[in-house]
Design an enzyme around this catalytic site. Sequence first.
Site, PDB file in Angstrom:
ATOM      1  N   ASP A 277      -7.068  20.058 -12.680  1.00  0.00           N
ATOM      2  CA  ASP A 277      -7.383  18.750 -13.253  1.00  0.00           C
ATOM      3  C   ASP A 277      -7.013  18.828 -14.737  1.00  0.00           C
ATOM      4  O   ASP A 277      -7.668  19.520 -15.512  1.00  0.00           O
ATOM      5  CB  ASP A 277      -8.883  18.469 -13.041  1.00  0.00           C
ATOM      6  CG  ASP A 277      -9.306  17.103 -13.581  1.00  0.00           C
ATOM      7  OD1 ASP A 277      -8.651  16.587 -14.506  1.00  0.00           O
ATOM      8  OD2 ASP A 277     -10.314  16.569 -13.075  1.00  0.00           O
TER       9      ASP A 277
ATOM     10  N   TYR B 243     -15.861  18.613 -13.642  1.00  0.00           N
ATOM     11  CA  TYR B 243     -16.339  17.247 -13.813  1.00  0.00           C
ATOM     12  C   TYR B 243     -17.412  16.956 -12.756  1.00  0.00           C
ATOM     13  O   TYR B 243     -17.221  17.272 -11.573  1.00  0.00           O
ATOM     14  CB  TYR B 243     -15.139  16.299 -13.653  1.00  0.00           C
ATOM     15  CG  TYR B 243     -15.492  14.853 -13.731  1.00  0.00           C
ATOM     16  CD1 TYR B 243     -15.855  14.280 -14.942  1.00  0.00           C
ATOM     17  CD2 TYR B 243     -15.487  14.046 -12.597  1.00  0.00           C
ATOM     18  CE1 TYR B 243     -16.193  12.942 -15.024  1.00  0.00           C
ATOM     19  CE2 TYR B 243     -15.824  12.705 -12.671  1.00  0.00           C
ATOM     20  CZ  TYR B 243     -16.176  12.162 -13.886  1.00  0.00           C
ATOM     21  OH  TYR B 243     -16.508  10.840 -13.957  1.00  0.00           O
TER      22      TYR B 243
ATOM     23  N   ARG C 244       0.859  -1.199   0.000  1.00  0.00           N
ATOM     24  CA  ARG C 244       0.000   0.000   0.000  1.00  0.00           C
ATOM     25  C   ARG C 244       0.888   1.239   0.000  1.00  0.00           C
ATOM     26  O   ARG C 244       0.635   2.190  -0.729  1.00  0.00           O
ATOM     27  CB  ARG C 244      -0.951   0.023   1.216  1.00  0.00           C
ATOM     28  CG  ARG C 244      -1.615   1.396   1.377  1.00  0.00           C
ATOM     29  CD  ARG C 244      -2.893   1.441   2.225  1.00  0.00           C
ATOM     30  NE  ARG C 244      -2.940   0.518   3.318  1.00  0.00           N
ATOM     31  CZ  ARG C 244      -2.277   0.657   4.468  1.00  0.00           C
ATOM     32  NH1 ARG C 244      -1.511   1.709   4.693  1.00  0.00           N
ATOM     33  NH2 ARG C 244      -2.381  -0.256   5.429  1.00  0.00           N
TER      34      ARG C 244
HETATM   35  C1  LIG Z   1     -13.249  11.062 -15.677  1.00  0.00           C
HETATM   36  C2  LIG Z   1     -12.805  12.289 -15.025  1.00  0.00           C
HETATM   37  C3  LIG Z   1     -12.553  12.318 -13.649  1.00  0.00           C
HETATM   38  C4  LIG Z   1     -12.795  11.118 -12.754  1.00  0.00           C
HETATM   39  O1  LIG Z   1     -11.926  10.074 -13.044  1.00  0.00           O
HETATM   40  P1  LIG Z   1     -12.280   8.526 -12.802  1.00  0.00           P
HETATM   41  O2  LIG Z   1     -11.048   7.853 -13.282  1.00  0.00           O
HETATM   42  O3  LIG Z   1     -13.496   8.210 -13.611  1.00  0.00           O
HETATM   43  O4  LIG Z   1     -12.529   8.355 -11.351  1.00  0.00           O
HETATM   44  C5  LIG Z   1     -12.094  13.497 -13.102  1.00  0.00           C
HETATM   45  N1  LIG Z   1     -11.900  14.591 -13.869  1.00  0.00           N
HETATM   46  C6  LIG Z   1     -12.140  14.603 -15.179  1.00  0.00           C
HETATM   47  C7  LIG Z   1     -11.894  15.845 -15.967  1.00  0.00           C
HETATM   48  C8  LIG Z   1     -12.602  13.457 -15.811  1.00  0.00           C
HETATM   49  O5  LIG Z   1     -12.849  13.483 -17.118  1.00  0.00           O
END
Ligand SMILES: *Cc1c(COP(=O)(O)O)cnc(C)c1O
Length: 386
Positions: free
Chosen positions: A170, A98, A46
């Site tokens: 992000d 998102y 982990r």
């Molecule tokens: C898909 C997505 C997420 C979440 O990711 P997962 O791998 O589905 O948990 C977060 N931010 C953006 C911009 C995404 O497209």
Amino acid sequence: MKIETMTIHGGYTTDQLTGSVNTPIYQTATFKQSSLGVHSGYEYARTKNPTRSALERLIRDLEEGDEGFAFGSGMAAITTTLSMFSQGDRILMSDNLYGGTYRVIDKVFKRFGIEYKMIDTTKLQNVEDAFNDEYKAIFIESPTNPLLGISDIVGISNIAKKHNSLLIVDNTFMTPYLQKPLVLGADIVIHSGTKYLGGHSDLIAGLVVTKTRELSERISFLQNAMGAILGPQDSFLLIRGIKTLAMRMDRHLENTKKILDYLLTNPNVSKTYHPSLPDHPNHAIAYAQSTGSVGIISFVLKDTIHIDTFLSSLKIISLAESLGGIESLISHPASMTHASYPPAYRATIGISDQLIRLSVGCENSLDLIDDLDLAFVKAGSNDGDL
Ligand SMILES: *Cc1c(COP(=O)(O)O)cnc(C)c1O
């Protein structure tokens, strides 16, 4: 090293024991210690696993950060990052984040006493006006999903610094091949590795990269404490996906350009959203802060087009959640990715029921255009150009 080379060779030094060209999958929970407190650097998987470590070094180098961290999903990466904050802390966020990010902030972190405020971060003045020293962080996506709004990362980072606040970006839609937020002044970059980085819609994964040692220590602690890590098999798959990132992105963008040309002259489409279009409000910033555009197009169908028929008539392009894979995927944000936003709020941020988001894949663009053309005819097009 140039980024194309780094995607193929980064993060891994050839295995000393066997010379294996690829990262071995260390399918183990624990590591033998030679005597009390004497170990190889790996104790319990982990905390650290060599396959995951190779991926974490790779994403660290691609994003030019201090340290990389791999998680079981993009949401696990986001949840772990947000766990840096404490009761009473306030964060600003883009109003088009998102849906899952909005959901976890609104339904989980709010219960723990973390407050948020959503603003339109595509206008720098809004960020300037909303910020004050009470905000511990601002969380943005650029481009936003699904309307592909662009936020000025350098500008926002300067405002955040004035208030001693963190900028979290992000970067899922761009990947480090096209945009490096840490170089532009961000403190933390997050990815859903499920999308372009993995690239084949065959795994769920998340990544975080930190800018400073202090942030690395905080995320490292949380990654181990909360335990939402990526397993060794998926770490291997994600490394394999990243090896072809540059080639795939070039093809995504080439196809995107062709489909944009098709949509812009299509009488069934009332609006097309893409940062490469000169009428995009932040067109210039988009190109100043990244080396290319994005492989996603959003567009609004005229009311004469029956949306359900249109989507279900597509043969090559699949109606599905997700994006960024080599296969083209199409989605209906109002009922899919953005269903967790209240309908009235959706309308205010421009997510109408006729809005479609297309993740342009790596197929031959002529086949994709034929597929769209046929679906338009079945769904009520009367332009008769087939
Ligand atoms: C898909 C997505 C997420 C979440 O990711 P997962 O791998 O589905 O948990 C977060 N931010 C953006 C911009 C995404 O497209």
